[in-house]
Design an enzyme around this catalytic site. Structure first.
Site, mmCIF file in Angstrom:
data_model
loop_
_atom_site.group_PDB
_atom_site.id
_atom_site.type_symbol
_atom_site.label_atom_id
_atom_site.label_comp_id
_atom_site.label_asym_id
_atom_site.label_seq_id
_atom_site.Cartn_x
_atom_site.Cartn_y
_atom_site.Cartn_z
ATOM 1 N N LYS A 1 0.988 -1.528 0.021
ATOM 2 C CA LYS A 1 0.202 -0.125 -0.039
ATOM 3 C C LYS A 1 0.685 1.103 0.291
ATOM 4 C CE LYS A 1 -1.814 1.641 4.262
ATOM 5 N NZ LYS A 1 -2.888 2.643 5.000
ATOM 6 N N ASP A 13 -6.697 1.418 1.324
ATOM 7 C CA ASP A 13 -6.677 1.503 2.972
ATOM 8 C C ASP A 13 -8.490 1.058 3.047
ATOM 9 O OD1 ASP A 13 -8.451 3.211 1.666
ATOM 10 O OD2 ASP A 13 -8.379 4.994 3.186
#
Length: 228
Positions: A126, A145
């Protein structure tokens, strides 16, 4: 059995069209002025609000300017500088160790590939995706997220549970040109309307597209279980 891919692709197209309309200026909310600051900010943002990170980095980026500054920083002092950030002790270690690796292995530069970025301590896919997208203008995935994970599942766009599997699922059905903005739009919508505990379905531009809407469902959006 999951929703057919064609149906999910049509749904994604409709969802994106409405979210682009609702949030035309949606973009990254972390403050940074170069790739190093971006990397540090994203590392700090794990399990911490962007608002809190921005408040902390306003002073941090004045004190520490270069990769060398972080690599040579006293870890205890850096941790104290970050004391309002979640898991500041661990993150201070990640930052110092990563800065040292950037000096030793990457000429003091922030790496520009997924493999190299994820070799840095504390940097997962991420974080690497964010740095690639906003630091190097390289989009090779979807940043997953908590907002992206929550809303994509509520909308039935994916049934996966882990960020890695969700990203793989989204990359198959979200147009590649929308990969970067998909995240920003979902974050904006998650903050404004589709919150974790009390989503405002009555004021949601996606309500009629959402199988999890409280207006016509007795399903607990967070857990998938019936309301008690």
């Amino acid at each position: 059995m999951g929703t057919p891919r064609d149906t999910r692709e049509d749904q994604v197209e409709a969802v994106l069209e409405r979210l682009y309309d609702a949030y035309p200026d949606s973009t990254i909310s972390l403050n940074f002025s170069n790739r190093l600051e971006l990397l540090i900010a994203v590392m700090l943002s794990a399990q911490c609000t962007d608002e809190r990170v921005n408040k902390e980095t306003a002073d941090l980026f004045e004190k520490y300017d270069t990769v060398e500054d972080y690599a040579n920083a006293d870890e205890d002092e850096l941790s104290e500088d970050l004391n309002s950030i979640t898991y500041h002790n661990s993150k201070a270690d990640y930052i110092v160790t990563s800065a040292q690796m950037m000096l030793d292995k990457y000429g003091g530069e922030v790496p520009d590939t997924m493999d190299d970025l994820t070799e840095l301590k504390g940097v997962g896919r991420k974080t690497a995706n964010v740095v690639l997208q906003h630091g190097h203008d390289i989009v090779e995935g979807v940043v997953v997220d908590t907002h992206v994970q929550r809303i994509s599942r509520r909308l039935g766009i994916t049934e996966e549970h882990t960020p890695k599997k969700i990203e793989r699922d989204l990359m198959e059905i979200v147009p590649e040109d929308d990969w970067q903005q998909y995240t920003h739009l979902f974050i904006s919508h998650g903050r404004a309307t589709c919150t974790a505990r009390n989503p405002d379905c009555s004021d949601c531009v996606l309500e009629d597209l959402c199988p999890s809407s409280k207006l016509d469902s007795d399903v607990d959006l967070a857990s998938g279980e019936a309301w008690g």
